[in-house]
Design a protein around this motif. Sequence first.
Motif: not given
Length: 386
Positions: A262-265, A267-268, A295-296, A187-188, A358, A271
């Motif tokens: 990328d874990f952006k999904g 994180c979204a 963020g997750t 994630k980082r 994921w 949120s």
Amino acid sequence: MRVDGSMTVYLDHNASAPLLPQARDAILHALDLVGNPSSVHGQGRALRAVIDGAREQVAALAGAEARQVVFTGSATEAITQAIVGGVKAFGIDRVLVCATDHAATLKAADASGVPVQVIGVDAQGTIDLDVLRQQIDRAGEAGEKLLVAVSWVNNETGLVQPRARIEAMVGPTPHILVIDAVQAFGKRSLDFAASATDMMAVSAHKIGGPAGIGALLVKGHADVVRLVPGGGQEQGRRGGTESAALIAGFGAACAEIGRALDFKGACALASDFETRLRALAPDVVVFSQGAERIGTVVNFAVPGIRNTVAMMSLDLAGIAVSSGSACSSGKVGRSHVLAAMGVAPDLSECGLRVSLGWSSTARDIDAFFEAYETVLSRHRRKGAAA
């Protein structure tokens, strides 16, 4: 899958992520190979090639050199090797840990055989850097050598500790820095090779690899840190015949995370989860909300709704969440993380953790709120009746 055949909504990735299909395929392929990876015949060389390839994959995701990756049976073993082995190898006088560190770090420090200094945190869970600096200065004056161990991302709240500032304090000194990067891995950017961290622990099953395999990332000067001498495996740093199947699954998971995810999904989704939660329960408390989080994960409490009651209701509805760390033999008790943050016992007993990864989808979030609205409605009816 639940016992009645319906699907479970899994929102507990911080405990363990579902196995990635690519990892499963790699495991099954390795299981078909016969032999010992330390043998010099063809079968042994084939297994060695599997392990070497996986080592490259883990190193790539960790920003490390392949020779810096030492496979272990778990991240707990890696942390224990770093702390207990590090104390012995480097002649450590004291171990410094953070009050909110994972139990693996805290218990390894207790088992190290030297005094342990616990550094407190603020109300958000961020380590007290002033105290850390004072302890480093004190050690310098006394001629002591320290081992500093910190969990970079907290497994319960998702809080991100200021790793760069910690490295800036410890890096220029003769002291040793150990970072638990389990919840940050994938994630980082770990950037281990270029960092001031001496040793770093990572795990496979938090990113979609199999359980039972982890790794300790080790700088060259820390090669002397060894707990299991054995037969010379892992370049003499961790004895015992390697599990090529588990290592293969670990490598495949790293490759897949690095290539396609990328874990952006996630994180979204987290949120959106938090926004909906605040709208549904305006009195909700989100822990570490005033600090940087991964963020997750969302760790929250609605006053008056005990986590044992909420988890039972959610579980009956097929929703898997947790109250915090999964490393307490299934026990549900007061979180040492929230206690260190100064959270009142009655509020911490209401804490729930939702962690995404994921496999998480918007439908999972919808299903959670469909079930959780029932929990809230029942609580409000009781309040009105009282």
